[in-house]
Design a protein around this motif. Structure first.
Motif: not given
Length: 506
Positions: A262-287
């Motif tokens: 994984l070293r050097g892998l560029r991982v994008g996080v699209v802010k539009q996919l972190m939609i309103e309504g993402v369950q808190p437990g889902v968000r925390s596991r993702f983070e």
């Protein structure tokens, strides 16, 4: 000794080669498992034990004769009922095709048979793959093996539950807007949507031809990659099939098993996919997953994809429009169900009665919507505009992949919801596809793998990885690295934490 049903496909394949187990024994073990638990789960629509065991014995005989066999020869395989087969009915979860038997195998099925995999049954699904919960099957809902009062996701809930409940080590699915990836997330399994055209759609009962893609399901990234290698490749029967020399997905997965990759892998996080309504437990596991990636030297990059917010709206115009065209063939004349009204019926009345009786509510809803979107005076306003939005989403992906190697998001915004809790409101189901739909609109590959459970309900959470078209191997390499990190964090593989690992469904 580890129970045969608890072996991964890779472990089972190694045992078959070593002579530690026979294909007949492995097949019988999985058929016994289906008999024991599927009455509660309803993951399978059809099995034929005699035919499956006969196929397994044939593989054992070929191996005993010294014949060179494929890497997965003798391993049992479940097949989503959207793929036609000669040995079992192919219904696509609909009454209108009840009992239908195809004169040929779908290409993905034919490739699996040629590689020596043993078909053990057809899995339940939302009717014609229309749904996000596998509650829309004409043959009853599938129940999530983690919690039988919950949905498994859709439309491929049967295939996901089959592998998650140890009824099969491998399964085939189809993904039109997330129907492999979303059930994988909700059941704690792994599922991949290949690059559009990377796996032949020939013999897949069509929903939306520009979106449908066949792909593999399993419990581990490596197993998923091994099945991907079997079914990938050009097919002259499919005009959308890509003539491309695909690298080995299994080699990529094995190469990514070391988190140092994984070293050097560029991982994008699209802010539009972190939609309103993402369950808190889902968000925390993702983070937490992002933090694990960053700790291994990956670079996390925020991405702006402004047109992603219109993806669901565009998808639910394109899909119904294509579905209304594809489902016109179910007319009571050529094949399938035929309902004749009392008295002498005209062709039109027979067709009307047949479609009324044979199609479920969600299928009717989408046919009506699609027919309207394609009608004179509305084509440009609806279908044409949706296709323009699709182009803009593809451009957003192109811009994103100029900056990053993969894009990460939650596979689904929530964990599995209770059966019947959406109360027949289709909009709630539609919005659960919000994070998976963009990949289908763009034709790029996506992979979902489990990253833990949500604190609120103890149910699985999935991480989705997406890569540019043709870069499926990149997903398997990154996915295997993430999987190894999750296993190290938890002290055992995620599938070994399933409530059905030690006993029956709960």
């Amino acid at each position: 000794m580890t129970e045969l049903i608890h072996l991964t496909a890779a472990e089972l394949a190694a045992g078959l080669v070593a002579g530690d187990v026979s294909s007949e024994e492995a097949t019988r073990a999985h058929l016994d498992r289906i008999a024991a638990v599927d009455g509660e789960l309803n993951a399978f629509l059809a099995t034929d034990a005699e035919a499956s065991l006969g196929a397994a014995r044939a593989i054992d005989e070929r191996r005993a004769a010294g014949e060179a066999l494929g890497a997965l020869a003798g391993v049992p395989l479940a097949i989503k009922d959207v793929l036609v087969t000669t040995d079992m009915p192919s219904t696509s979860g609909s009454r209108i095709l009840e009992g239908y038997r195809s004169p040929y195998d779908a290409t993905a099925v034919a490739k699996a048979r040629a590689a020596g995999l043993v078909s053990i049954g057809k899995t339940n699904m939302d009717e014609f793959a229309m749904g996000s919960s596998t509650e829309n099957s004409a043959y009853g809902p599938v129940r999530n093996q983690w919690a039988v009062g919950r949905v498994p996701g859709g439309s491929g809930g049967g295939s996901a539950v089959a592998v998650g409940a140890f009824e099969a080590p491998l399964a085939l699915g189809s993904d039109t807007g997330g129907s492999i990836r979303q059930p994988a997330a909700l059941t704690g399994t792994v599922g991949a949507k290949p690059t559009y055209g990377g796996v032949s759609r020939y013999g897949a009962i069509a929903l939306a031809s520009s979106l449908d893609q066949i792909g593999p399901c399993a419990r581990t990234v490596l197993d998923t990659a091994l099945l991907h290698d079997v079914i990938a490749g050009h097919d002259r029967h499919d005009s959308t099939s890509l003539d491309f020399a695909w690298p080995s997905m299994a080699e990529a997965a094995r190469g990514g098993a070391d988190p140092a990759s994984l070293r050097g892998l560029r991982v994008g996080v699209v802010k539009q996919l972190m939609i309103e309504g993402v369950q808190p437990g889902v968000r925390s596991r993702f983070e937490e997953a992002l933090a694990l990636l960053a700790a291994q030297g990956a670079e996390i990059v925020e991405i702006d994809a402004p047109h992603f917010e219109y993806a669901v709206a565009a998808y639910y115009l394109i899909l119904p429009a294509e579905a209304s065209s594809n489902l016109a063939k179910y007319d009571s004349v050529r094949f399938g169900l035929r309902v004749v009204p009392e008295g002498v019926g005209t062709v039109e009345s027979v067709m009307s009665e047949t479609r009324a009786a044979g199609f479920g509510a969600e299928v009717k809803r989408r046919i009506i919507l699609g027919t309207y979107a394609l009608s004179a005076g509305y084509y440009d306003a609806y279908y044409g505009s949706a296709q323009k939005v699709r182009t803009l989403i593809q451009r957003d992906f192109a811009a994103a992949f100029a900056r990053v190697d993969v894009i990460a998001s939650p596979t689904a915004p929530t964990t599995a919801w209770p059966l019947g809790s959406h109360g027949g409101d289709p909009m709630q189901d539609y919005l659960n596809d919000a994070t998976t739909i963009p990949a289908n609109l763009a034709g790029i590959p996506g992979l979902s793998l489990p990253i833990g459970t949500a604190s609120e309900d103890g149910l699985p959470v999935g991480l989705q990885l997406m890569a540019p078209a043709f870069e499926d191997a990149r997903l398997y390499r990154a996915g295997a690295a993430v999987e190894s990190l999750i296993t190290a964090r938890d002290g055992r593989a995620f599938w070994q934490q399933s409530p059905v690992f030690e006993g029956g469904a709960r």
